[in-house]
Design an enzyme around this catalytic site. Structure first.
Site, PDB file in Angstrom:
ATOM      1  CE1 TYR A 171      -4.055   1.965   0.409  1.00  0.00           C
ATOM      2  CE2 TYR A 171      -2.903   3.154   1.859  1.00  0.00           C
ATOM      3  CZ  TYR A 171      -3.902   3.146   1.160  1.00  0.00           C
ATOM      4  OH  TYR A 171      -4.736   4.128   1.232  1.00  0.00           O
ATOM      5  CE  LYS A 175      -3.706   4.727  -1.871  1.00  0.00           C
ATOM      6  NZ  LYS A 175      -4.828   5.191  -2.931  1.00  0.00           N
TER       7      LYS A 175
END
Length: 279
Positions: A171, A175
């Site tokens: 994650y 991002k």
């Protein structure tokens, strides 16, 4: 226009229609819940026509009946081959060959696995959904925006886009990568009238936010989560004096970046995090 070209001119706002979205078309990914749903509702309220894309079904009861004619939902997997292109084709077939706004919201949380334990499956799914799909969506809409030399793209990143203490390696990497893609698109197409910005929400009262707060993702990497949990405790657990950020608060920041008030703002990563990113 929502501003005067010169400060000494009389300001006469348009009263008949909302100048922000009237006659314009927006695509919103992840529209069925959380921030994506809030963005969809906000854009419809500003008279945009909205093509919403999501892998899960959409509840039309969450959109005003008077807005149904300006909303079209398409269910599909943006991480699948050709999924992004299909979504854009659906939008053009429904609303015509103009796309004014793209809001990339769809995202997938990881299980907090670190680099020494992340599985191929988790890595591939998170990168495909959080990074590859937004880039492919931008690739698909850019020709339409370039043709009319105007367009606004908003990518929903995260506090994890600037910190390594928020999530797992998949994650976090996705991002961080999305911020890089945002800056690259902003610079590359700045002279084509296209703006590309990102928002970085903190602890949100949404499906991903609740998964983080409750530790509900499986298979859960307890060791990885233990390393970031103290950082999450700063915001992920709301109190009476510090409630969580709502999806609509993030959506309103996105609407601002879409509009003329932000016409010279390009390539930024706007925190919507109650100073979480200041830590």
């Amino acid at each position: 226009m929502l501003y005067n070209p010169t400060p000494d001119a009389l300001f006469a706002p348009v009263a008949a229609v909302d100048p922000l979205g009237f006659g314009k078309v927006a695509i919103v990914t992840g529209c069925a819940s959380g921030i994506g749903l809030a963005v969809t509702q906000q854009l419809l309220a500003h008279q945009f026509s909205v093509c919403g894309l999501d892998i899960t079904s959409f509840n039309y009861d969450l959109v005003r009946v008077t807005d149904h004619g300006r909303f079209h939902f398409h269910k599909g997997d943006l991480a699948a081959a050709g999924g992004c292109e299909e979504g854009v084709r659906i939008c053009v077939a429904t609303f015509g060959s103009r796309i004014d706004v793209l809001v990339n919201v769809a995202g997938l949380m990881d299980n907090f696995s670190s680099a020494d334990g992340v599985s191929d499956d988790v890595w591939d799914k998170v990168i495909a959904t959080n990074l590859t799909a937004p880039v492919m969506m931008m690739r698909a809409v850019l020709p339409f925006m370039k043709a009319k030399r105007d367009g606004a793209i908003i990518n929903v990143a995260s506090t994890a886009a600037t910190s390594g203490a928020v999530a797992g390696v998949a994650y976090t990497s996705s991002k961080h990568g999305l911020i890089g893609a945002t800056k690259n698109v902003a610079w590359r197409f700045r002279n084509d009238g296209i703006r590309c910005n990102a928002v970085c929400p903190g602890a949100i009262d949404s499906s991903i936010g609740k998964a983080i707060a409750n530790g509900s993702n499986e298979p859960w990497d307890a060791e990885g989560f233990a390393e970031v949990e103290p950082f999450h405790a700063l915001q992920a657990k709301p109190s009476a004096s510090a409630p969580t950020i709502t999806p609509h608060e993030v959506a309103k920041a996105i609407v601002f970046l879409v509009g003329d008030h932000a016409r010279t703002i390009n390539g930024i990563s706007l925190p919507v995090d109650k100073a979480w990113g200041a830590v």
